[in-house]
Design a protein around this motif. Structure first.
Motif, PDB file in Angstrom:
ATOM      1  N   VAL A  62       0.853  -1.188   0.000  1.00 41.46           N
ATOM      2  CA  VAL A  62       0.000   0.000   0.000  1.00 41.46           C
ATOM      3  C   VAL A  62       0.892   1.243   0.000  1.00 41.46           C
ATOM      4  O   VAL A  62       1.851   1.314   0.767  1.00 41.46           O
ATOM      5  N   PRO A  63       0.608   2.237  -0.847  1.00 42.19           N
ATOM      6  CA  PRO A  63       1.487   3.410  -0.965  1.00 42.19           C
ATOM      7  C   PRO A  63       1.324   4.414   0.191  1.00 42.19           C
ATOM      8  O   PRO A  63       0.928   5.559   0.000  1.00 42.19           O
ATOM      9  N   VAL A  64       1.627   3.945   1.407  1.00 43.91           N
ATOM     10  CA  VAL A  64       1.500   4.777   2.602  1.00 43.91           C
ATOM     11  C   VAL A  64       2.784   4.713   3.399  1.00 43.91           C
ATOM     12  O   VAL A  64       3.352   3.629   3.583  1.00 43.91           O
ATOM     13  N   THR A  65       3.247   5.857   3.868  1.00 44.75           N
ATOM     14  CA  THR A  65       4.385   5.917   4.786  1.00 44.75           C
ATOM     15  C   THR A  65       3.951   6.658   6.045  1.00 44.75           C
ATOM     16  O   THR A  65       3.052   7.502   6.003  1.00 44.75           O
ATOM     17  N   PHE A  66       4.603   6.337   7.157  1.00 42.75           N
ATOM     18  CA  PHE A  66       4.297   6.978   8.430  1.00 42.75           C
ATOM     19  C   PHE A  66       5.585   7.468   9.080  1.00 42.75           C
ATOM     20  O   PHE A  66       6.601   6.777   9.039  1.00 42.75           O
ATOM     21  N   THR A  67       5.528   8.655   9.676  1.00 46.82           N
ATOM     22  CA  THR A  67       6.660   9.155  10.439  1.00 46.82           C
ATOM     23  C   THR A  67       6.183   9.720  11.774  1.00 46.82           C
ATOM     24  O   THR A  67       5.027  10.108  11.922  1.00 46.82           O
ATOM     25  N   VAL A  68       7.102   9.742  12.723  1.00 48.05           N
ATOM     26  CA  VAL A  68       6.861  10.377  14.013  1.00 48.05           C
ATOM     27  C   VAL A  68       7.338  11.811  13.909  1.00 48.05           C
ATOM     28  O   VAL A  68       8.465  12.069  13.470  1.00 48.05           O
TER      29      VAL A  68
END
Length: 217
Positions: A84-90
């Motif tokens: 899935v073309p999703v990234t997560f960052t803090v």
């Protein structure tokens, strides 16, 4: 009424300990209806466990979620298929958003954790020309809001019962992130939003929420 409502709210909170349901996820499909069928880049501010970010990915080429809580970001990454073309960052959404612009920016039950006017200015800065900002926010009720509360309370119980099929269930992952109470009334929100975003549309909603939609032309 002023003494009865707190007692009702405490009873409601106790009910939802064993019959929880995500009031914010209730608005996710509504959010999608405010957006184009396809768009390039999206930013989800306060992305939590990533439910909305993954929904946005059904329409976007790329979605980025940012949240200040590292535990919930780890949870979001674990729940997201690598395909899935999703990234997560803090990070702090007002200081550490990856460079835009974004065609869509969403922010659900998070903006009351930030300086409201500063947040709207930041979102406006990162929004592409022709882009859409959608906020689902929480407000501090006033006495004039009691009529809406009178409708929301039984509807809230009914939704909890229906969604959980009358069973006691654990809290979903989306409800494990830290929260804090809202300090702005809906009138405060309307005043400051109209100053920051000319032409913005705001509506008070059920379940102690409001919606804000703004298009950048």
């Amino acid at each position: 009424m002023t003494t009865l409502l707190p007692r009702i709210m405490r009873a409601l909170e106790q009910f939802h300990v064993t019959h929880p349901w995500d009031h914010n996820a209730h608005y996710h499909r509504w959010i999608l209806r405010q957006l184009p069928r396809r768009f390039n880049r999206a930013l989800d501010v306060g992305s939590g466990s990533g439910d909305l970010a993954r929904l946005l990915a059904s329409r976007a080429a790329a979605v980025h979620g940012i949240d200040v809580d590292p535990t919930i970001v780890d949870r979001a990454r674990g729940l997201t298929d690598p395909a899935v073309p999703v990234t997560f960052t803090v990070g702090d959404a007002l200081k550490e958003v990856p460079p835009g612009p974004y065609d869509v920016i969403t922010c659900v039950a998070t903006i009351h954790h930030m300086r409201f006017s500063d947040a709207l200015t930041c979102f406006r800065h990162h929004l592409a020309s022709g882009g859409t900002l959608v906020v689902v926010g929480v407000y501090r009720p006033r006495r004039s809001d009691y009529l809406i509360d009178a409708v929301a309370i039984p509807a809230n119980v009914a939704m909890a019962w229906i969604k959980n099929k009358g069973r006691k269930v654990p809290r979903p992952a989306s409800m494990t992130a830290p929260t804090r109470p809202a300090t702005m009334t809906f009138a405060d929100v309307v005043r400051d939003a109209r100053q920051a975003l000319p032409g913005v549309r705001l509506h008070r909603r059920l379940f102690w929420r409001y919606t804000l939609v703004w298009h950048r032309y």
